[in-house]
Write a protein that holds these residues in place. Structure first.
Motif, PDB file in Angstrom:
ATOM      1  N   LEU A 276     -25.428 -18.587 -34.751  1.00  0.00           N
ATOM      2  CA  LEU A 276     -24.021 -18.418 -35.087  1.00  0.00           C
ATOM      3  C   LEU A 276     -23.369 -17.419 -34.137  1.00  0.00           C
ATOM      4  O   LEU A 276     -23.903 -16.336 -33.897  1.00  0.00           O
ATOM      5  N   ASP A 277     -22.218 -17.789 -33.596  1.00  0.00           N
ATOM      6  CA  ASP A 277     -21.418 -16.883 -32.780  1.00  0.00           C
ATOM      7  C   ASP A 277     -20.592 -16.037 -33.748  1.00  0.00           C
ATOM      8  O   ASP A 277     -19.480 -16.405 -34.128  1.00  0.00           O
ATOM      9  N   THR A 278     -21.153 -14.908 -34.173  1.00  0.00           N
ATOM     10  CA  THR A 278     -20.508 -14.076 -35.195  1.00  0.00           C
ATOM     11  C   THR A 278     -19.194 -13.475 -34.698  1.00  0.00           C
ATOM     12  O   THR A 278     -18.328 -13.145 -35.511  1.00  0.00           O
ATOM     13  N   SER A 279     -19.008 -13.385 -33.391  1.00  0.00           N
ATOM     14  CA  SER A 279     -17.764 -12.812 -32.863  1.00  0.00           C
ATOM     15  C   SER A 279     -16.554 -13.690 -33.170  1.00  0.00           C
ATOM     16  O   SER A 279     -15.417 -13.213 -33.138  1.00  0.00           O
ATOM     17  N   ARG A 280     -16.785 -14.958 -33.502  1.00  0.00           N
ATOM     18  CA  ARG A 280     -15.679 -15.883 -33.792  1.00  0.00           C
ATOM     19  C   ARG A 280     -15.393 -16.018 -35.287  1.00  0.00           C
ATOM     20  O   ARG A 280     -14.523 -16.785 -35.678  1.00  0.00           O
ATOM     21  N   MET A 281     -16.114 -15.258 -36.100  1.00  0.00           N
ATOM     22  CA  MET A 281     -15.908 -15.341 -37.551  1.00  0.00           C
ATOM     23  C   MET A 281     -14.616 -14.638 -37.925  1.00  0.00           C
ATOM     24  O   MET A 281     -14.273 -13.607 -37.349  1.00  0.00           O
ATOM     25  N   ARG A 282     -13.925 -15.201 -38.929  1.00  0.00           N
ATOM     26  CA  ARG A 282     -12.654 -14.639 -39.392  1.00  0.00           C
ATOM     27  C   ARG A 282     -12.909 -13.633 -40.512  1.00  0.00           C
ATOM     28  O   ARG A 282     -12.534 -13.864 -41.658  1.00  0.00           O
ATOM     29  N   MET A 283     -13.577 -12.570 -40.165  1.00  0.00           N
ATOM     30  CA  MET A 283     -13.808 -11.467 -41.109  1.00  0.00           C
ATOM     31  C   MET A 283     -13.989 -10.205 -40.288  1.00  0.00           C
ATOM     32  O   MET A 283     -14.307 -10.277 -39.095  1.00  0.00           O
ATOM     33  N   PRO A 284     -13.781  -9.054 -40.891  1.00  0.00           N
ATOM     34  CA  PRO A 284     -13.943  -7.803 -40.149  1.00  0.00           C
ATOM     35  C   PRO A 284     -15.361  -7.692 -39.569  1.00  0.00           C
ATOM     36  O   PRO A 284     -16.335  -8.085 -40.226  1.00  0.00           O
ATOM     37  N   PRO A 285     -15.480  -7.184 -38.342  1.00  0.00           N
ATOM     38  CA  PRO A 285     -16.791  -7.095 -37.692  1.00  0.00           C
ATOM     39  C   PRO A 285     -17.868  -6.423 -38.543  1.00  0.00           C
ATOM     40  O   PRO A 285     -19.016  -6.861 -38.538  1.00  0.00           O
ATOM     41  N   GLY A 286     -17.527  -5.410 -39.304  1.00  0.00           N
ATOM     42  CA  GLY A 286     -18.507  -4.708 -40.123  1.00  0.00           C
ATOM     43  C   GLY A 286     -19.054  -5.534 -41.281  1.00  0.00           C
ATOM     44  O   GLY A 286     -20.080  -5.192 -41.853  1.00  0.00           O
ATOM     45  N   GLN A 287     -18.361  -6.616 -41.635  1.00  0.00           N
ATOM     46  CA  GLN A 287     -18.800  -7.472 -42.732  1.00  0.00           C
ATOM     47  C   GLN A 287     -19.555  -8.714 -42.251  1.00  0.00           C
ATOM     48  O   GLN A 287     -20.157  -9.418 -43.049  1.00  0.00           O
ATOM     49  N   ARG A 288     -19.507  -8.977 -40.967  1.00  0.00           N
ATOM     50  CA  ARG A 288     -20.165 -10.170 -40.424  1.00  0.00           C
ATOM     51  C   ARG A 288     -21.682 -10.021 -40.476  1.00  0.00           C
ATOM     52  O   ARG A 288     -22.208  -8.912 -40.328  1.00  0.00           O
ATOM     53  N   PRO A 289     -22.397 -11.130 -40.659  1.00  0.00           N
ATOM     54  CA  PRO A 289     -23.855 -11.027 -40.572  1.00  0.00           C
ATOM     55  C   PRO A 289     -24.263 -10.603 -39.165  1.00  0.00           C
ATOM     56  O   PRO A 289     -23.549 -10.877 -38.202  1.00  0.00           O
ATOM     57  N   LYS A 290     -25.405  -9.940 -39.074  1.00  0.00           N
ATOM     58  CA  LYS A 290     -25.921  -9.560 -37.760  1.00  0.00           C
ATOM     59  C   LYS A 290     -26.382 -10.792 -37.000  1.00  0.00           C
ATOM     60  O   LYS A 290     -26.209 -10.879 -35.789  1.00  0.00           O
ATOM     61  N   SER A 291     -26.980 -11.739 -37.728  1.00  0.00           N
ATOM     62  CA  SER A 291     -27.393 -12.989 -37.085  1.00  0.00           C
ATOM     63  C   SER A 291     -27.599 -14.085 -38.127  1.00  0.00           C
ATOM     64  O   SER A 291     -27.943 -13.800 -39.271  1.00  0.00           O
TER      65      SER A 291
END
Length: 176
Positions: free
Chosen positions: A48-63
């Motif tokens: 998963l490219d977590t940088s493209r998720m629509r949520m604050p970076p601190g809440q995104r999964p690490k991987s």
């Protein structure tokens, strides 16, 4: 009379999936489902490219790593490895026929049952259930570059309104 949430979601998913099935070329439509499974560019591991998720970076999964493997007999193994933002991990797995037959999902906080169909070699449609209730439908489509995967997830949101979310994956290992 107001339709039930489940009926609305199933109708919505059917409307989304129908154009994908119709978009398959005549050659792909004539190919046996088992041949779709064996030749699918979906096979392998995807990150998963977590940088493209629509949520604050601190809440995104690490991987998040998805792995699709050919188990033979028109069945696929699927493994999902998630490392959440706080560091806790989940490793889910299952094996399913590609004909929509329900199968057990192990160790997933989201689902205990999955059903999958492969309408064309580069598109997978998956329904996920928890305790007999449809919790989401996922459509996975490999892009023409064969190194990018788009996941469209549909699930019930607040007040029963369907929510669609798109996630982007990059191939990390070619399967077969």
């Amino acid at each position: 009379m107001k339709p039930s949430l489940k009926v609305v979601i199933v109708a919505f998913i059917a409307a989304l999936a129908s154009p994908l099935a119709l978009a398959a070329t005549p050659e792909a439509s004539a190919t046996a489902p088992a041949q779709h499974a064996a030749a699918s560019p979906l096979l392998g591991s995807w990150s998963l490219d977590t940088s493209r998720m629509r949520m604050p970076p601190g809440q995104r999964p690490k991987s998040v790593i998805f792995t699709f493997g050919n188990a033979g007999g028109n069945k696929w193994d699927m493994r999902v490895d998630i490392v959440y933002a706080p560091g806790n991990e989940v490793h889910s797995s299952g094996a399913a026929a590609l004909d929509g037959t329900p199968s057990v999902v192990k160790n997933s906080p989201e689902a205990d049952t999955a059903a999958m169909e492969l309408p064309s070699p580069d598109v997978l449609v998956m329904a996920l259930l928890k305790n007999g209730v449809l919790v989401s439908t996922r459509i996975y489509a490999v892009l023409p570059d064969k190194h990018s995967l788009v996941e469209t997830a549909v699930y019930p949101g607040k007040d029963g309104v369907p929510v669609m979310k798109t996630n982007y994956f990059i191939r990390v290992h070619q399967g077969g």
